[in-house]
Design a protein around this motif. Sequence first.
Motif: not given
Length: 261
Positions: A220-229
């Motif tokens: 998650v951190r590496a892909e920059g996934m935040d909101r709407q996940t």
Amino acid sequence: MPEALFPTGGVAFVGAGPGDPELLTVKAARLIGQADLVLYAGSLVPQGVVALARAGAQVVDSSPLSLDQTHALLVATVRQGGLAARVHTGDPSLYGAVSEQIRLLVADGIPYTVVPGVTSAAAAAAAFGVSFTEPEATQTLILTRQAGRTPMPPGESLAELARHGASMAVYLSAGDPEGVARALAEGGLPGETPVAVAHRLGWPGEKRRLATIDTLAQTVRAEGMDRQTVFLVLPGLGRGTTSKLYDSSFGHGFRPAREDD
């Protein structure tokens, strides 16, 4: 709901799905196209959905508005005999403010209806080509979230729910992937348990990644996934008839659910 059911005006709460306008129901698309007012959250509902509004309709982004302000817009439309489409991301019944909006409408005698939408858990399962239910493994799906600014009621912590060993769809929790992974582990799920991660499904630049509980936070951190996940926790994979997780977004890459599969 034919428009005739609202001969003197009314409000339709419309589920817009996760982002892809083609995942709207026929009823949802029709009501958005008929509405005199389309009220939507700009950060959550894509322009492709809003573009279905008819020429001349009032289209308003509710993001900067308070509950009282959005209610006032709905009431003004209905009092003029119009149809208001209150467009919500996903399904209106999940993690939205529908209930408090409905209470205000009922208090003012405003008729309303709710049109369900495709929730991101269902869209993500389809995108990854997986099933939440596996024969002889799990027949239960839990929709939940990690505690944050909104606390969890007693008995509903992520760790406690994980102890059931059922499939889980974890919403609104990408801001603390470490906490999610820790809670799932505390609930007794093995570190190699598959987790499918879907970010902004149906939007331009959507991301789909495969992880395990052990690698969830790093992914998650590496892909920059935040909101709407949304996180799909799939302990049934490897215990039932399906033992591999297929990443249909890339067309390859069967991933072992367990090292000894």
